[in-house]
Motif scaffolding. Structure first.
Motif, short mmCIF file in Angstrom:
data_model
loop_
_atom_site.label_atom_id
_atom_site.label_comp_id
_atom_site.label_asym_id
_atom_site.label_seq_id
_atom_site.Cartn_x
_atom_site.Cartn_y
_atom_site.Cartn_z
N UNK A 1 1.50 9.32 -6.01
CA UNK A 1 1.89 10.72 -5.78
C UNK A 1 3.04 11.13 -6.70
N UNK A 2 4.01 10.23 -6.87
CA UNK A 2 5.16 10.59 -7.73
C UNK A 2 4.77 10.68 -9.20
N UNK A 3 3.66 10.07 -9.57
CA UNK A 3 3.23 10.15 -10.97
C UNK A 3 2.59 11.51 -11.29
N UNK A 4 2.12 12.21 -10.27
CA UNK A 4 1.41 13.47 -10.54
C UNK A 4 2.28 14.52 -11.23
N UNK A 5 3.51 14.78 -10.72
CA UNK A 5 4.32 15.78 -11.41
C UNK A 5 4.68 15.39 -12.85
N UNK A 6 4.53 14.11 -13.18
CA UNK A 6 4.87 13.66 -14.53
C UNK A 6 3.63 13.67 -15.44
N UNK A 7 2.47 13.32 -14.86
CA UNK A 7 1.28 13.08 -15.69
C UNK A 7 0.16 14.10 -15.53
N UNK B 1 4.10 21.35 -8.31
CA UNK B 1 3.97 20.24 -7.37
C UNK B 1 5.28 19.46 -7.28
N UNK B 2 5.90 19.23 -8.42
CA UNK B 2 7.17 18.51 -8.43
C UNK B 2 8.23 19.22 -7.60
N UNK B 3 8.27 20.56 -7.71
CA UNK B 3 9.23 21.34 -6.93
C UNK B 3 8.94 21.20 -5.44
N UNK B 4 7.67 21.31 -5.07
CA UNK B 4 7.30 21.19 -3.64
C UNK B 4 7.61 19.79 -3.12
N UNK B 5 7.39 18.77 -3.96
CA UNK B 5 7.62 17.39 -3.50
C UNK B 5 9.10 17.09 -3.31
N UNK B 6 9.96 17.85 -4.01
CA UNK B 6 11.40 17.68 -3.78
C UNK B 6 11.78 18.21 -2.41
N UNK B 7 11.19 19.34 -2.03
CA UNK B 7 11.47 19.94 -0.72
C UNK B 7 10.77 19.18 0.40
N UNK B 8 9.55 18.71 0.10
CA UNK B 8 8.72 18.02 1.11
C UNK B 8 8.32 16.64 0.56
N UNK C 1 0.83 -1.21 0.00
CA UNK C 1 0.00 0.00 0.00
C UNK C 1 0.86 1.25 0.00
N UNK C 2 1.91 1.26 0.79
CA UNK C 2 2.82 2.42 0.81
C UNK C 2 3.45 2.64 -0.55
N UNK C 3 3.92 1.56 -1.15
CA UNK C 3 4.60 1.68 -2.45
C UNK C 3 3.64 2.20 -3.50
N UNK C 4 2.40 1.72 -3.47
CA UNK C 4 1.43 2.18 -4.47
C UNK C 4 1.03 3.63 -4.24
#
Ligand code: FAD
Length: 116
Positions: A44-50, A60-67, A36-39
């Protein structure tokens, strides 16, 4: 106002996406399995790409790098997502949401029972 059958604009897409993400976080397990964690991390990691609003995705990708996302449990994931949504609220000049009210908004409804 635009007819209902139009493709979503950035605002409609945003509301629909936040609804999905906050609701999914609100029902994420208190003790998620490794799968479940991996999925959740994949989602979440697919959002900045898709995500089909390129400047939204970029921010979002920038914020996810910081947080980096915290998928360790339901409460922490919900808090992390609330904070990322607040990043966007601040950027757009919208009101900041009180993250203590996340469950009330997305899971339990208000104490007066008006949503029951
Ligand atoms: P929304 O912001 O869509 O919020 C919907 C409801 O969620 C609110 O009515 C409130 O009840 C609740 N809520 C508000 N804040 C929080 C919070 N912090 N935690 C929990 N619940 C909350 N639009 C742009 O113009 N530029 C961008 O760069 C941009 N980036 C985005 C990035 C992502 C990942 C997403 C999903 C959307 C993005 N959007 C962006 C869209 C924007 O966030 C809004 O969805 C859109 O402007 C519509 O806003 P709204 O006022 O209807 O409420």
């Amino acid at each position: 106002s635009r007819p209902d059958n139009c493709p979503p604009d950035v605002e409609q897409l945003g509301r629909a996406t936040w609804t999905f993400l906050h609701t999914t976080a609100a029902y994420y397990p208190d003790k998620p399995s490794p799968t479940q964690r991996a999925n959740m991390l994949n989602l979440l990691h697919s959002l900045p790409i898709l995500y089909p609003c390129s400047w939204c995705a970029l921010h979002l990708g920038q914020e996810m790098k910081v947080h980096p996302p915290d998928v360790s449990n339901r409460v922490r994931l919900s808090r992390w997502l609330c904070e990322r949504h607040n990043d966007v609220n601040v950027r757009l000049g919208k009101e900041v949401f009180d993250c203590a009210k996340t469950d009330e908004r997305w899971k339990d409804g208000p104490p007066d029972g008006s949503c029951d």
